[in-house]
Enzyme design. Sequence first.
Site, PDB file in Angstrom:
ATOM      1  CD  GLU A 177      -2.838  -1.234   2.407  1.00 54.78           C
ATOM      2  OE1 GLU A 177      -2.715  -0.379   3.295  1.00 54.78           O
ATOM      3  OE2 GLU A 177      -3.699  -2.135   2.441  1.00 54.78           O
ATOM      4  CG  ASN A 218      -0.658  -6.984  -1.273  1.00 52.07           C
ATOM      5  OD1 ASN A 218      -1.276  -7.593  -2.144  1.00 52.07           O
ATOM      6  ND2 ASN A 218      -1.119  -6.872  -0.033  1.00 52.07           N
TER       7      ASN A 218
END
Length: 368
Positions: A177, A218
């Site tokens: 993130e 991710n």
Amino acid sequence: MRTSYHRLGAALLLAAAAGLTACGADRHMAPFEPDTTRHEPAADTTPLRVYGDARGRWIGAATGTMLTMPGDSGALLRRIAAREFSMLWTGTFMKFDFLRPSRSTYNYAQADSVVAFAQRNGMVVRGHTLVWHQQIPAWVTSGGYPPDTLAAILRDHIEQVMAHFRGKLVAWDVVNEAMGDDATLRPTLWLDALGPDYIAQAFRWARAADPDVPLYYNDYNIETANAKSDAVYRMLADLKARGVPIDGIGFQFHYQADAAPTADEIASNFARFAALGLKIQITEADMHVRVQNGVASAADLQVQATAYRNLVTACLRTPACNAIEIEGIYDGQAWVPDPANWGAPVLFDIHVQPKPAYYAVKAALATP
Ligand code: XIL
């Protein structure tokens, strides 16, 4: 509900019965014919992971606290996990704050038991996550360290933790993130201390710590083409062009089921990341539906089933996509952003019974 495979089986049985009747064998068939439901085969009991294996995809779920849950509930969850899934991850036990109570102490016990459970049951494990803006321990955030010390702390964390799990994981979320929802790099402790190149640095340190494990970036809200996924695409294309060691991208897939993307939308977005030479994994899928006192409507559960079917179909259409991992094993333990209004996000309900979404995933995996 049955898979298309068994619908086909039932249809063939009925067609055979009808054919025999037409041929004059009706006396033999008569006792069976009036109640057609008796011709239905038993529900498909083949586990999801068997279907996943047949398509070359790991089917994963987060452990939650099943490994330490006492009594019948814990035993049931562990049985379902081992039976249905071929991959595990832990939403908590591999995070910085959990693994590192202090700069010099490590807490690997829970994460190690996830790995041990997986190994006992022929499952693989995804590592999650080394560099994130949340769940950084207070001794790091409040330590008053200068930037070069923070860089050393992060490097040490990556090296120590990757050394510990070396040879035991099939993926590491090295950076989680890092992109903001506004499509610029998210302001974080690491961005402040190391500058925008902290992402490349983290991947280089990770590769040096373990030359073999696939290294992933991710993120969420990047599953379809939008400003954020465009920014992540540019970032990963740049990292690749600079020779930064990154092997894959994880798409979290946190959605309200009624706003989830179509298979086409997902697959076309996946394709551009795959074209960068990246492996693709669906890492934390949940499709939350409106709940009242924790209960979802039957109609919403069908919408949810469709949403899950679409993401499985998109993965199957993408050769680089090798894993479909769900946020949790059952609705009693699965993270959702707004649990008061939205929930019931995964494949098994609070009684650990399979939901329409479970059968939809199975049916999609069974569809050539
Ligand atoms: C969640 C975990 O599931 C919770 O147990 C924890 O308390 C908070 O984090 N995106 C991620 C995950 O990458 O690590 C988050 O997991 C959910 C959102």
